[in-house]
Design an enzyme around this catalytic site. Structure first.
Site, PDB file in Angstrom:
ATOM      1  N   GLN A  88      15.340   1.726  -4.147  1.00  0.00           N
ATOM      2  CA  GLN A  88      15.696   0.397  -4.609  1.00  0.00           C
ATOM      3  C   GLN A  88      17.033   0.341  -5.350  1.00  0.00           C
ATOM      4  O   GLN A  88      17.707  -0.684  -5.358  1.00  0.00           O
ATOM      5  CB  GLN A  88      14.595  -0.134  -5.531  1.00  0.00           C
ATOM      6  CG  GLN A  88      13.250  -0.314  -4.841  1.00  0.00           C
ATOM      7  CD  GLN A  88      13.273  -1.367  -3.749  1.00  0.00           C
ATOM      8  OE1 GLN A  88      13.824  -2.443  -3.916  1.00  0.00           O
ATOM      9  NE2 GLN A  88      12.688  -1.049  -2.616  1.00  0.00           N
ATOM     10  N   SER A 116       0.819  -1.217   0.000  1.00  0.00           N
ATOM     11  CA  SER A 116       0.000   0.000   0.000  1.00  0.00           C
ATOM     12  C   SER A 116       0.852   1.266   0.000  1.00  0.00           C
ATOM     13  O   SER A 116       0.443   2.294   0.532  1.00  0.00           O
ATOM     14  CB  SER A 116      -0.915   0.016   1.229  1.00  0.00           C
ATOM     15  OG  SER A 116      -0.130  -0.059   2.420  1.00  0.00           O
ATOM     16  N   TRP A 128       3.133   3.220  -5.184  1.00  0.00           N
ATOM     17  CA  TRP A 128       2.772   2.440  -6.363  1.00  0.00           C
ATOM     18  C   TRP A 128       1.667   1.444  -6.033  1.00  0.00           C
ATOM     19  O   TRP A 128       0.758   1.204  -6.843  1.00  0.00           O
ATOM     20  CB  TRP A 128       4.009   1.751  -6.901  1.00  0.00           C
ATOM     21  CG  TRP A 128       3.918   0.982  -8.183  1.00  0.00           C
ATOM     22  CD1 TRP A 128       4.664  -0.119  -8.491  1.00  0.00           C
ATOM     23  CD2 TRP A 128       3.103   1.219  -9.345  1.00  0.00           C
ATOM     24  NE1 TRP A 128       4.360  -0.565  -9.758  1.00  0.00           N
ATOM     25  CE2 TRP A 128       3.402   0.235 -10.305  1.00  0.00           C
ATOM     26  CE3 TRP A 128       2.135   2.172  -9.654  1.00  0.00           C
ATOM     27  CZ2 TRP A 128       2.782   0.149 -11.551  1.00  0.00           C
ATOM     28  CZ3 TRP A 128       1.509   2.104 -10.907  1.00  0.00           C
ATOM     29  CH2 TRP A 128       1.831   1.108 -11.832  1.00  0.00           C
ATOM     30  N   ARG A 132      12.528   8.340  -8.171  1.00  0.00           N
ATOM     31  CA  ARG A 132      13.084   8.592  -6.834  1.00  0.00           C
ATOM     32  C   ARG A 132      14.564   8.227  -6.742  1.00  0.00           C
ATOM     33  O   ARG A 132      15.315   8.849  -5.988  1.00  0.00           O
ATOM     34  CB  ARG A 132      12.271   7.825  -5.791  1.00  0.00           C
ATOM     35  CG  ARG A 132      12.449   6.336  -5.820  1.00  0.00           C
ATOM     36  CD  ARG A 132      11.554   5.593  -4.849  1.00  0.00           C
ATOM     37  NE  ARG A 132      10.159   5.596  -5.268  1.00  0.00           N
ATOM     38  CZ  ARG A 132       9.246   4.725  -4.829  1.00  0.00           C
ATOM     39  NH1 ARG A 132       9.587   3.814  -3.945  1.00  0.00           N
ATOM     40  NH2 ARG A 132       8.012   4.746  -5.252  1.00  0.00           N
ATOM     41  N   LYS A 147      16.986  -1.018 -14.351  1.00  0.00           N
ATOM     42  CA  LYS A 147      16.909   0.401 -14.725  1.00  0.00           C
ATOM     43  C   LYS A 147      17.121   1.301 -13.515  1.00  0.00           C
ATOM     44  O   LYS A 147      17.575   2.445 -13.658  1.00  0.00           O
ATOM     45  CB  LYS A 147      15.587   0.704 -15.421  1.00  0.00           C
ATOM     46  CG  LYS A 147      14.333   0.258 -14.651  1.00  0.00           C
ATOM     47  CD  LYS A 147      13.745   1.323 -13.769  1.00  0.00           C
ATOM     48  CE  LYS A 147      12.496   0.815 -13.083  1.00  0.00           C
ATOM     49  NZ  LYS A 147      11.812   1.852 -12.291  1.00  0.00           N
TER      50      LYS A 147
END
Length: 416
Positions: A303, A13, A16, A272, A208
């Site tokens: 990430q 939640s 995204w 981000r 990516k």
């Protein structure tokens, strides 16, 4: 007896995850073979007001923490209990930071419907002693269910505002199941297509973020659009090489889908990972990524830095660090071994044994030693690149460094 209608649960939640819930919920109201209600598992938090996040979401129909100002849909129900959230669902949408997936799956073993299937919107890898495993495979193996993936040029806040976007569903064999996921997510502003390439779609979405970190360094150093474009192109080349190294079945066409070059472009322009890397470079590498994440992302997870470390470990295991100089340099900058300004000197560091040796303790002891797994490298000729090094890699790839140069002999083959 289970209902003939499908029921959807969103596992996650965040920013995204909330947007995914909104997309899906708008379609379950329209599609006759779906239950209207979409349950969204919320990792419970106490807001500054003292209220529970799940309660506020259900009262306001808005995720005030991660997607403020956007209504999710009256048929979205926040549930702080993951087992309760998935209990009646046969279509599970996983959208959490990848480091939490293993623990979530362990909780769900034996708690889901026998006819359940899943889709992963998660970027990242699961590192095991026997080698890297994709998140979709972790879900599939843990829960014994089919798992597709959905990736694309998808900055969540833009999709929440219903700005035009695309995404790619990757599937293994079951095309009809992939088509069902496409129907569930597709809208007039969010166009979804399916390709038979789970590994390619998922790895593009994962890798990516590493390139986006490199692009952020370029922005922080104010090096301009030419430099950024070059870094993105080189990064795409290394993405393709890494994908093919792990999975020879990856299709070249996948890189031209939304999950490939489009996702790379949008993440390097506005994601981000790029934003935090820019701030890191502006500080000269003096502020940690943990500090920047806490300050700039307000609870969301970064990430790219973690993925860069995971990629580095995989390359170390396989003795292929020299073949991926940009990925390797990104990791060394993130860990403080190189300054951000060295992002444009990535080729100079490809053979820097001192940097490799300084990271030797990072590879888990259970994994084979770096130097014992040197990949065999064979010099071959290529009719279209006479005079260039075309060092063979798994899957028929050429050396990432020398294939971009005019060297007649591969400088990356270690001396005997």
């Amino acid at each position: 007896m289970a209902s003939s209608k499908s029921k959807v649960a969103i596992i996650g939640s965040g920013n995204w995850g909330s947007v995914a819930a909104r997309l899906v919920a708008s379609n379950t109201l329209k599609l006759s073979n779906f239950h209207d209600e979409v349950r969204m598992w919320v990792f419970e938090e106490t807001l500054p007001s003292g209220e529970k996040l799940s309660s506020v979401i259900n009262q306001s129909n808005e995720n005030v923490r991660y997607l403020p100002g956007i209504k999710l849909g009256e048929n979205v129900v926040a549930d702080p209990d993951v087992e309760s959230a998935v209990k009646d669902a046969n279509m599970l949408v996983f959208v959490t930071p990848h480091q939490f997936v293993d623990g979530i799956c362990k909780k769900l073993v034996g708690k889901i419907r026998q006819d359940a299937t899943a889709i992963s919107l998660i970027k990242g890898m699961d590192l095991k002693p026997e080698g890297p495993s994709m998140v979709s495979k972790l879900i599939k193996d843990s829960l014994q269910i089919d798992c597709c993936v959905l990736m694309g040029a998808n900055i969540a806040n833009e999709i929440a505002k219903e700005q035009f976007s695309e995404a790619t569903v990757g599937y293994a064999e079951n095309k009809s199941l992939a088509d069902e996921w496409v129907r569930l997510f597709n809208t007039n502003y969010f166009l979804v297509s399916a390709v038979q390439d789970v590994a390619g779609v998922e790895l593009c979405g994962t890798l990516k973020n590493v390139v986006a970190v490199a692009a952020g360094f370029v922005d922080g150093l104010q090096l301009g659009n030419n430099t950024k474009a070059a870094i993105m192109r080189i990064g795409l080349n290394e993405m393709r090489a890494f994908c093919k190294m792990l999975f020879a079945s990856v299709n070249d066409e996948t890189f031209f889908e939304s999950c490939g070059v489009a996702d790379l472009i949008t993440t390097c322009l506005g994601g981000r990972n790029r934003m935090c890397a820019e701030a890191f470079a502006k500080s000269g590498g003096k502020r940690s990524f943990d500090e920047l994440e806490a300050e700039m992302l307000k609870g969301q997870k970064l990430q790219g830095v973690l993925t860069a470390k995971e990629v580095y470990i995989v390359l170390s295991q396989r003795g292929c660090l020299q073949m991926f100089p940009l990925f390797t340099t990104v990791h060394h900058i993130c860990t403080g071994r190189l300054p951000p300004s060295d992002i444009v000197r990535y080729r100079e560091h490809a053979n820097n044994s001192a940097l490799v040796n300084s990271d030797s303790n990072m590879v888990p002891a259970a994994l084979p030693a770096i130097r014992s797994l040197r990949a065999s490298r064979i010099q071959v000729q290529d009719s279209n690149n006479v005079g260039q090094c075309m060092t063979a890699l798994p899957g028929g790839l050429s050396c990432v460094i020398c294939a971009l140069s005019t060297n007649s002999r591969c400088r990356n083959i270690p001396a005997d």
